[in-house]
Motif scaffolding. Structure first.
Motif: not given
Length: 84
Positions: A40-64
């Motif tokens: 990756a081009g960035c040294a930072l990553s975000i970790e989150f619980p896998s049961d929140q994947l659908d909500e995370v994907k929705s935010i990432i896609l809707s907020e581009q």
């Protein structure tokens, strides 16, 4: 033990933007260094619980939010997850 996933980014700006959006949505996140197994081009990553994947994907896609990818971790192996 809870399963976690990781979002990798190409830029710090996008990582910080995602952090703000996910915190606003009350998603339990941790900022951590990007594992060396993930290119990756960035040294930072975000970790989150896998049961929140659908909500995370929705935010990432809707907020581009520009990301390198979302990865599932099994021991020390990372597998990319499709988000589209």
């Amino acid at each position: 033990m809870d399963s976690h996933m990781l979002i990798a980014f190409d830029s710090t700006q996008q990582a910080l933007r995602a952090e703000m959006l996910l915190e606003y949505a009350d998603i339990d996140i941790d900022i951590r260094p990007t594992p060396k197994q993930i290119t990756a081009g960035c040294a930072l990553s975000i970790e989150f619980p896998s049961d929140q994947l659908d909500e995370v994907k929705s935010i990432i896609l809707s907020e581009q939010v520009e990301i390198r990818g979302i990865f599932a971790r099994q021991q020390d192996e990372y597998t990319e997850v499709a988000i589209g």
